[in-house]
Structure formats: structure tokens, C-alpha cells
Design a protein around this motif. Structure first.
Motif, PDB file in Angstrom:
ATOM      1  N   ALA A  99       0.822  -1.214   0.000  1.00 60.33           N
ATOM      2  CA  ALA A  99       0.000   0.000   0.000  1.00 60.33           C
ATOM      3  C   ALA A  99       0.856   1.264   0.000  1.00 60.33           C
ATOM      4  O   ALA A  99       0.385   2.340  -0.391  1.00 60.33           O
ATOM      5  CB  ALA A  99      -0.925   0.002   1.213  1.00 60.33           C
ATOM      6  N   GLY A 100       2.123   1.144   0.442  1.00 61.50           N
ATOM      7  CA  GLY A 100       2.999   2.309   0.474  1.00 61.50           C
ATOM      8  C   GLY A 100       3.597   2.664  -0.870  1.00 61.50           C
ATOM      9  O   GLY A 100       4.319   3.671  -0.980  1.00 61.50           O
ATOM     10  N   ASN A 101       3.320   1.877  -1.871  1.00 65.17           N
ATOM     11  CA  ASN A 101       3.829   2.173  -3.220  1.00 65.17           C
ATOM     12  C   ASN A 101       3.182   3.462  -3.737  1.00 65.17           C
ATOM     13  O   ASN A 101       1.949   3.548  -3.840  1.00 65.17           O
ATOM     14  CB  ASN A 101       3.497   1.011  -4.157  1.00 65.17           C
ATOM     15  CG  ASN A 101       4.133   1.160  -5.523  1.00 65.17           C
ATOM     16  OD1 ASN A 101       4.461   2.260  -5.953  1.00 65.17           O
ATOM     17  ND2 ASN A 101       4.319   0.044  -6.201  1.00 65.17           N
ATOM     18  N   PRO A 102       3.982   4.486  -4.062  1.00 67.87           N
ATOM     19  CA  PRO A 102       3.400   5.768  -4.516  1.00 67.87           C
ATOM     20  C   PRO A 102       2.556   5.638  -5.778  1.00 67.87           C
ATOM     21  O   PRO A 102       1.702   6.492  -6.038  1.00 67.87           O
ATOM     22  CB  PRO A 102       4.636   6.644  -4.783  1.00 67.87           C
ATOM     23  CG  PRO A 102       5.740   6.013  -4.000  1.00 67.87           C
ATOM     24  CD  PRO A 102       5.455   4.541  -3.999  1.00 67.87           C
ATOM     25  N   GLN A 104       0.233   3.547  -6.357  1.00 70.81           N
ATOM     26  CA  GLN A 104      -1.087   2.975  -6.102  1.00 70.81           C
ATOM     27  C   GLN A 104      -2.173   4.047  -6.217  1.00 70.81           C
ATOM     28  O   GLN A 104      -2.041   5.159  -5.683  1.00 70.81           O
ATOM     29  CB  GLN A 104      -1.141   2.370  -4.686  1.00 70.81           C
ATOM     30  CG  GLN A 104      -0.146   1.247  -4.443  1.00 70.81           C
ATOM     31  CD  GLN A 104      -0.599  -0.068  -5.056  1.00 70.81           C
ATOM     32  OE1 GLN A 104      -1.681  -0.151  -5.643  1.00 70.81           O
ATOM     33  NE2 GLN A 104       0.221  -1.093  -4.939  1.00 70.81           N
ATOM     34  N   GLY A 105      -3.245   3.686  -6.915  1.00 70.56           N
ATOM     35  CA  GLY A 105      -4.409   4.566  -6.979  1.00 70.56           C
ATOM     36  C   GLY A 105      -5.416   4.175  -5.918  1.00 70.56           C
ATOM     37  O   GLY A 105      -5.225   3.206  -5.174  1.00 70.56           O
ATOM     38  N   GLN A 106      -6.520   4.928  -5.848  1.00 69.78           N
ATOM     39  CA  GLN A 106      -7.514   4.641  -4.814  1.00 69.78           C
ATOM     40  C   GLN A 106      -8.139   3.266  -5.001  1.00 69.78           C
ATOM     41  O   GLN A 106      -8.428   2.578  -4.030  1.00 69.78           O
ATOM     42  CB  GLN A 106      -8.605   5.716  -4.810  1.00 69.78           C
ATOM     43  CG  GLN A 106      -9.590   5.592  -3.653  1.00 69.78           C
ATOM     44  CD  GLN A 106      -8.907   5.592  -2.293  1.00 69.78           C
ATOM     45  OE1 GLN A 106      -8.055   6.431  -2.031  1.00 69.78           O
ATOM     46  NE2 GLN A 106      -9.270   4.652  -1.435  1.00 69.78           N
ATOM     47  N   SER A 107      -8.329   2.851  -6.251  1.00 67.72           N
ATOM     48  CA  SER A 107      -8.898   1.518  -6.476  1.00 67.72           C
ATOM     49  C   SER A 107      -7.951   0.431  -5.970  1.00 67.72           C
ATOM     50  O   SER A 107      -8.397  -0.585  -5.422  1.00 67.72           O
ATOM     51  CB  SER A 107      -9.181   1.313  -7.971  1.00 67.72           C
ATOM     52  OG  SER A 107      -7.979   1.427  -8.728  1.00 67.72           O
ATOM     53  N   THR A 303      -9.031   1.740   7.570  1.00 65.26           N
ATOM     54  CA  THR A 303      -9.684   3.057   7.522  1.00 65.26           C
ATOM     55  C   THR A 303      -8.819   4.066   6.784  1.00 65.26           C
ATOM     56  O   THR A 303      -9.309   4.859   5.955  1.00 65.26           O
ATOM     57  CB  THR A 303      -9.969   3.546   8.945  1.00 65.26           C
ATOM     58  OG1 THR A 303     -10.817   2.612   9.620  1.00 65.26           O
ATOM     59  CG2 THR A 303     -10.654   4.905   8.924  1.00 65.26           C
ATOM     60  N   ALA A 304      -7.509   4.052   7.071  1.00 67.77           N
ATOM     61  CA  ALA A 304      -6.597   4.991   6.408  1.00 67.77           C
ATOM     62  C   ALA A 304      -6.572   4.762   4.904  1.00 67.77           C
ATOM     63  O   ALA A 304      -6.529   5.720   4.112  1.00 67.77           O
ATOM     64  CB  ALA A 304      -5.196   4.850   6.998  1.00 67.77           C
ATOM     65  N   LEU A 305      -6.599   3.512   4.466  1.00 67.17           N
ATOM     66  CA  LEU A 305      -6.570   3.200   3.034  1.00 67.17           C
ATOM     67  C   LEU A 305      -7.862   3.632   2.341  1.00 67.17           C
ATOM     68  O   LEU A 305      -7.837   4.167   1.239  1.00 67.17           O
ATOM     69  CB  LEU A 305      -6.334   1.708   2.824  1.00 67.17           C
ATOM     70  CG  LEU A 305      -4.916   1.202   3.129  1.00 67.17           C
ATOM     71  CD1 LEU A 305      -4.887  -0.314   3.147  1.00 67.17           C
ATOM     72  CD2 LEU A 305      -3.924   1.740   2.092  1.00 67.17           C
ATOM     73  N   ARG A 306      -8.995   3.394   2.984  1.00 69.20           N
ATOM     74  CA  ARG A 306     -10.276   3.720   2.345  1.00 69.20           C
ATOM     75  C   ARG A 306     -10.512   5.239   2.310  1.00 69.20           C
ATOM     76  O   ARG A 306     -11.219   5.737   1.425  1.00 69.20           O
ATOM     77  CB  ARG A 306     -11.415   3.031   3.090  1.00 69.20           C
ATOM     78  CG  ARG A 306     -11.406   1.507   2.939  1.00 69.20           C
ATOM     79  CD  ARG A 306     -12.758   0.907   3.239  1.00 69.20           C
ATOM     80  NE  ARG A 306     -12.758  -0.543   3.172  1.00 69.20           N
ATOM     81  CZ  ARG A 306     -12.804  -1.258   2.046  1.00 69.20           C
ATOM     82  NH1 ARG A 306     -12.831  -0.634   0.882  1.00 69.20           N
ATOM     83  NH2 ARG A 306     -12.808  -2.579   2.095  1.00 69.20           N
ATOM     84  N   ASN A 307      -9.944   5.962   3.279  1.00 68.88           N
ATOM     85  CA  ASN A 307     -10.183   7.409   3.358  1.00 68.88           C
ATOM     86  C   ASN A 307      -9.028   8.228   2.806  1.00 68.88           C
ATOM     87  O   ASN A 307      -9.004   9.456   2.971  1.00 68.88           O
ATOM     88  CB  ASN A 307     -10.441   7.821   4.811  1.00 68.88           C
ATOM     89  CG  ASN A 307     -11.694   7.181   5.376  1.00 68.88           C
ATOM     90  OD1 ASN A 307     -12.621   6.865   4.642  1.00 68.88           O
ATOM     91  ND2 ASN A 307     -11.731   6.988   6.684  1.00 68.88           N
ATOM     92  N   ALA A 308      -8.053   7.555   2.195  1.00 77.90           N
ATOM     93  CA  ALA A 308      -6.906   8.293   1.647  1.00 77.90           C
ATOM     94  C   ALA A 308      -7.349   9.186   0.489  1.00 77.90           C
ATOM     95  O   ALA A 308      -8.120   8.780  -0.380  1.00 77.90           O
ATOM     96  CB  ALA A 308      -5.844   7.312   1.162  1.00 77.90           C
ATOM     97  N   GLN A 317       0.051  11.890   4.883  1.00 78.01           N
ATOM     98  CA  GLN A 317      -0.786  11.362   5.962  1.00 78.01           C
ATOM     99  C   GLN A 317      -0.889   9.833   5.876  1.00 78.01           C
ATOM    100  O   GLN A 317      -0.801   9.131   6.887  1.00 78.01           O
ATOM    101  CB  GLN A 317      -2.188  11.976   5.907  1.00 78.01           C
ATOM    102  CG  GLN A 317      -2.249  13.437   6.323  1.00 78.01           C
ATOM    103  CD  GLN A 317      -1.910  13.620   7.797  1.00 78.01           C
ATOM    104  OE1 GLN A 317      -0.812  14.063   8.138  1.00 78.01           O
ATOM    105  NE2 GLN A 317      -2.839  13.273   8.670  1.00 78.01           N
ATOM    106  N   LEU A 318      -1.078   9.351   4.640  1.00 80.13           N
ATOM    107  CA  LEU A 318      -1.176   7.906   4.457  1.00 80.13           C
ATOM    108  C   LEU A 318       0.156   7.230   4.797  1.00 80.13           C
ATOM    109  O   LEU A 318       0.174   6.176   5.436  1.00 80.13           O
ATOM    110  CB  LEU A 318      -1.586   7.581   3.028  1.00 80.13           C
ATOM    111  CG  LEU A 318      -1.700   6.081   2.685  1.00 80.13           C
ATOM    112  CD1 LEU A 318      -2.749   5.410   3.561  1.00 80.13           C
ATOM    113  CD2 LEU A 318      -2.027   5.878   1.209  1.00 80.13           C
TER     114      LEU A 318
END
Length: 412
Positions: A99-102, A104-107, A303-308, A317-318
Motif C-alpha cells: 500500500a505504500g507504493n506511490p 497505487q491509486g484509490q482503487s 480506515t486509512a486506506l479507504r479514506n486516503a 498522511q497515508l
């Protein structure tokens, strides 16, 4: 003077003698068949009493052996569940890193969050593992109570802190279970001494500061206090400065200092750095490490991933949230490995106790044999005596038969 012996007396005496000889032979035969010298306590009261004591000790040793088998079965269940939990946490760590890969998109982040939700449910299933006897493995003494139930912020524990024990040796009681609270809730946060975090309000101010986990450089200088790192922009120079305040007692730990990204910030025995560009008014905190449920850790990162959001500020922040989750998950993994090591050590101890118990059992058997059993020499003596008694009985039977056939009528 001639003594007259009646026929009845002759019969009675011979029958009594035959009965005695036969009884002696049967007793010797029983000694040989049971391999015991002492058949009743009356044969040797002292040896019988001592043999009873040794027999009771042997029976107690047998019970310890049974307890060790039950203990090993329970510990094997704990080991299996902990191996699975370790695999789940390893998978969750891999998802956090991904998930820390820059790029990555929201999907992509939503997909990772979904995968983490599946791992959260798998983790709950392991935490609620049944013990095979109608109870639960990780509920402490409340064996009939399901230990965990998921909530919106993590999970609630309904068990207690107890560890079931069994007497596995004359002087050893061993824990055969583990408290679910110890495994899933008592996971230290941060680096084990303190936890660094970015204030959620930084997102609204447009800062992109990313704080590192930090480390201890002088344990003797630690205060165990809470700290606030406050960023301000100098109106004259336009430079961003930071100051550190001990929020526990209100003292100033570091006065206003010009900020340089990546430069170590050191005070009261700890050090860390902040990368990026914090905005005017941004706040970062340092607080002592405390216990946190692994379920809460995974919930927070979901929560952090879904609200990023999007943009550099949301990315910072993420990244801060993922860094915190990564640390906490690693600590949870270390806690599980510690439990696994403890279980393995106890299983090794059970093996040693089994070897010791087997040796004691052999000693008990030897003692009982020496006290009431037939030794090798005793067996030879018993066989010889049996042969002698058999011969005596046969001779007595033959003489009695010959005597009973004497009659004057045989000579008329």
C-alpha cells in the motif's frame, strides 16, 4: 501295649496331610504364575507396606504421564494456531508495504483494504479457535466463552487473563494455554519505547511532513513523558521552525529551532527525524509505547486506506499511517513469535519430563520386584521347591492309596 488306630482316623490324617501338601504346592504354583514372592501382606508385612508406598508413587507417576500427554496435545493446538496467526500477520505486513507504493491509486488501495479485511476475519477465526473439548483455546479460564468479537474499531475481548495449568511432574505445574489478551491485545506500539505520530489536523494545513519511528540513544535520560513537536513559520525570515514541548509537565524540551528536512531531532534520550515539508501549525506527537490490539491496528490501516485522498498532503498522511501500522504489526508478529518460542520450550520440557518419568517407572518396577516379586534366584528356588512339593504330594497320594487298599479280605 498296642495302639489301635481306627480306619476313620487314618483317613482323616492322610486327607489332612494331602490337603496341606496340595495347598503348599498350589501356593508355590501361584508364586510362579504371578511372579510374586509375597502373595498376601501376611507373608511379609514390612515388604508389603513398602511395596504399597512404591506402587502409589508409580500410579502417581502414571498420572503425571497422562497429564503430560494432555498438556502436549493442548500446546500443539496453541502452536498450530500461532503458526497460522503468524502467517496471517506476515500477509498483512506485505499488504501494508504494498500500500505504500506511490504508484497505487484509490482503487488499488481499496483492493488492499478488502484483502486486509479478509485477513482480519481470518485472524478473528484463529483467536476464537476451539480447544476440541467444547471450549475455546484463548479465553483463559472462561473456557465456554467465545473470546473475541469484532467491533468498528477492532475487537472486544470477553475472556480473562488466566492460563490453564496441569501438574506434569512432582514439582512442576505447566501452563497449557495462552490468554487471548496476551497474544492479540498486549502488542506494544511504536518502537517499543515510544510512538511517533502525525496529528490528523496536519492534512487540513497542507503539510507533507513524514515522521520516522525514532530510537533510544540514552535510556538513562528517558522521562516517559508525552511530547508535542510544533511547527511555525517565522514571519520575518519565512523559515519554518519547530519547538518541542513536554506536554506532561508543560516544560520546553527544545526551543524554537530552524527546521531542516531529515535532520535528527534529539532530546531527553530519544531521536527521530521528519522528512518532507511540514506546514505552519503542523503538529507531531511523541508518547510512551502502550499495548494495542492487533485488531485495532488492522482496522486503523483499513480506515486509512479507504479514506486516503489525493495529493502530496494526503500522501504524507497515508505514509505516516502506514508507517505506524507497519511498526505495530511487526510488534504483534514479534509477540506471536515469543508465544511460539514459549510453547516450544514447554514442549521440550515435556519431552525431558517424559524421559525422566520413564526412568522413574523402571525404578519403581525394580523396587516392587525386589520387595514382593520373584527375583531370578527366587524363581529358581520356587521351581525347585515346586518340583519337590510335587514329588512329595505324588508320594503321599500313592502311599495313601496303598494304605487304603489293605484289607484281610485281600488275603482270604
Amino acid at each position: 501295649m498296642a495302639i489301635r488306630i481306627s480306619t476313620q482316623t487314618m483317613y482323616d490324617r492322610n486327607v489332612s496331610q494331602l490337603a496341606n501338601l496340595q495347598g503348599n504346592m498350589l501356593r508355590t504354583q501361584m508364586q510362579l504364575s504371578t511372579d510374586r514372592r509375597v502373595l498376601t501382606p501376611a507373608d511379609d508385612p514390612v515388604a508389603s507396606a513398602r511395596a504399597l508406598e512404591v506402587t502409589q508413587a508409580q500410579q502417581l507417576n502414571d498420572q503425571y504421564e497422562l497429564n503430560r500427554q494432555n498438556a502436549n496435545a493442548s500446546l500443539t493446538q496453541v502452536d498450530t494456531a500461532m503458526q497460522t496467526v503468524s502467517d496471517i500477520l506476515e500477509g498483512a505486513l506485505a499488504e501494508v508495504v504494498r500500500a505504500g507504493n506511490p504508484g497505487q491509486g484509490q482503487s488499488d488501495r481499496d483492493a488492499i483494504a478488502t484483502a486486509l479485511e479478509g485477513q482480519l476475519n481470518d485472524l478473528l477465526g484463529q483467536a476464537n479457535t476451539a480447544d476440541g473439548t467444547g471450549g475455546y483455546l484463548f479465553s483463559g479460564f472462561k473456557t465456554n466463552t467465545q473470546p473475541f468479537a469484532l467491533t468498528s474499531t477492532g475487537a472486544t475481548y470477553f475472556g480473562d487473563q488466566g492460563q490453564r495449568e496441569l501438574q506434569v511432574g512432582s514439582g512442576r505445574q505447566m501452563a497449557i494455554s495462552a490468554s487471548g489478551s496476551q497474544i492479540f491485545e498486549q502488542n506494544i506500539t511504536g518502537n517499543g519505547t515510544f510512538l511517533t505520530q502525525a496529528d490528523p489536523g496536519n492534512a487540513a494545513r497542507g503539510g507533507t511532513g513524514i515522521i520516522s519511528p525514532g530510537s533510544v540513544i540514552d535510556a538513562s535520560a528517558l522521562t516517559g513523558a508525552n511530547y508535542s513537536i510544533n511547527f511555525t513559520k517565522d514571519a520575518t525570515t519565512g523559515l519554518v521552525q519547530y519547538s518541542v514541548t513536554n506536554t506532561t509537565d508543560g516544560t520546553e524540551a527544545v526551543p524554537a529551532t530552524d527546521f531542516k528536512a531529515g535532520e535528527p531531532i534529539t532530546f531527553d534520550g530519544i531521536t527521530f527525524d521528519i522528512a518532507g515539508a511540514p506546514a505552519d501549525g503542523d503538529i507531531f506527537t511523541v508518547e510512551p509505547s502502550e499495548n494495542q490490539s492487533v485488531f485495532t491496528t488492522i482496522r486503523d490501516v483499513i480506515t486509512a486506506l479507504r479514506n486516503a485522498g489525493t495529493g502530496p498532503t494526503a500522501g504524507a498522511q497515508l505514509t505516516n499511517a502506514l508507517s505506524t501500522a507497519n511498526q505495530n504489526l511487526q510488534n504483534a508478529q514479534d509477540n506471536v513469535l515469543s508465544v511460539l518460542a514459549s510453547v516450544g520450550a514447554r514442549q521440550n520440557e515435556l519431552d525431558s519430563l517424559d524421559n525422566s518419568g520413564s526412568a522413574m517407572d523402571i525404578q519403581y518396577i525394580d523396587q516392587i520386584t525386589n520387595l514382593v516379586g520373584l527375583t531370578a534366584r527366587g524363581q529358581i528356588e520356587a521351581v525347585s521347591l515346586f518340583q519337590q512339593q510335587t514329588t512329595s504330594l505324588t508320594a503321599a497320594q500313592q502311599t495313601f492309596r496303598a494304605a487304603t487298599q489293605l484289607s484281610l479280605f485281600n488275603y482270604i
